[in-house]
Enzyme design. Structure first.
Site, short mmCIF file in Angstrom:
data_model
loop_
_atom_site.label_atom_id
_atom_site.label_comp_id
_atom_site.label_asym_id
_atom_site.label_seq_id
_atom_site.Cartn_x
_atom_site.Cartn_y
_atom_site.Cartn_z
N GLY A 163 0.84 -1.21 0.00
CA GLY A 163 0.00 0.00 0.00
C GLY A 163 0.87 1.25 0.00
N HIS A 164 1.87 1.28 0.90
CA HIS A 164 2.79 2.43 0.94
C HIS A 164 3.56 2.55 -0.37
CE1 HIS A 164 2.69 1.33 5.40
NE2 HIS A 164 2.25 2.57 5.39
N SER B 73 -2.16 -3.72 5.73
CA SER B 73 -1.96 -2.85 6.89
C SER B 73 -0.75 -3.35 7.66
CB SER B 73 -3.21 -2.90 7.79
OG SER B 73 -2.90 -2.41 9.08
#
Ligand code: PAF
Length: 281
Positions: free
Chosen positions: A36-37, A185
């Site tokens: 995600g990052h 996450s």
């Protein structure tokens, strides 16, 4: 990739780059970078001359009984991941660089910070808005990139930037999911293998809501109850909330219309997970 731990040195380098009209993108993170990052860093690198990634586990956004001390940290792996994704600068200040003795200024975005996650995490968004405001002042980015997974955070930061005339464009980026749909996450690493399997119920319940809307259902109460039923099949330890709200104001809706955010927070074991979907109805 340059690495900075001190604010003045970073500011000096950015001022030097801005004097050459280089555009700056900022990707604020708390580290333990995942895909995600990486997607945020890659997007910033494709849209700006210079991409700054900050890594700072921000103490002011954790409650007294939350996981500040145990939040996963891996600076070596993070530097590698940021470099590979195209970051030019890594900013990793120690806590006393951001909050020196005597620190006492906070930003609170009214009307949004005490809803959804704010109900069970009272000071969380005050801490988030304050640290992001500080990062904007330090980095002076043209654009800043945030994941849609933290939907409420994205709305709050957008409002802060508008209300305080910060002159930075806030860009929300899509949620990146595991194969079974679980949103990526850093906290997923806390889950036991059994909890990890059961946690896929978060996105299953969101997909169920989406299917109901696609089939014509507009009653928020009926959709809410179906989502709770789907979640309960996975025996969660706590359903913190399932809410259906206006995507801009975060106020609950009874009948779905316009841009609607369906958001939830659920605990498996000690791990609190959040997820959401935005629907155009
Ligand atoms: O989303 C996060 O990782 C954090 O809330 C942020 C935006 C980096 C502020 O500490």
């Amino acid at each position: 990739m340059r690495i900075y731990h001190k604010i003045p040195e970073l500011k000096e380098y950015i001022a030097f780059q801005k004097a050459k009209w280089r555009s700056v993108g900022l990707v604020p993170t708390m580290g333990f970078l995942h895909e995600g990052h990486v997607s945020l860093i890659e997007k910033s690198a494709s849209e700006n001359d210079l991409t700054v990634v900050s890594i700072f586990v921000n103490p002011t956004q954790f409650g007294p009984n939350e996981d500040y001390e145990t939040y996963p940290r891996d600076f070596e792996a993070d530097s590698q991941a940021a470099r590979n994704a195209g970051a030019d600068i890594l900013f990793a200040p120690p806590p006393d660089e951001m909050y020196p003795d005597g620190y006492g200024t906070y930003v609170y975005v009214e009307g949004l910070s005490d809803l959804l996650c704010g109900k069970s995490r009272p000071d969380h968004f005050r801490g988030v808005a304050s640290v992001v405001c500080k990062l904007f002042n330090i980095v002076t980015p043209d654009r800043a990139y945030f994941g849609q997974k933290d939907a409420q955070q994205l709305v709050i930061i957008g409002k802060m930037a508008r209300d305080l005339n910060m002159g930075v464009k806030i860009i929300g980026c899509p949620i990146i999911r595991e194969e079974d749909g679980l949103a990526k996450s850093s906290r997923n690493t806390y889950l036991s293998s059994d909890e990890r399997k059961r946690a896929a119920a978060l996105c299953r319940s969101l997909y169920r809501a989406q299917e109901m809307v696609q089939a014509g259902q507009r009653n928020a109460g009926i959709i809410h109850d179906a989502m709770i039923q789907t979640l309960k099949e996975a025996s969660p330890d706590l359903i913190d909330y399932v809410e259906i709200v206006n995507a801009d104001t975060l106020q609950p809706v009874e009948l779905l219309a316009g841009r609607v955010l369906i958001a939830l927070a659920v605990r498996f074991g000690q791990t609190r997970l959040i997820d959401n979907i935005v629907l155009e109805v």
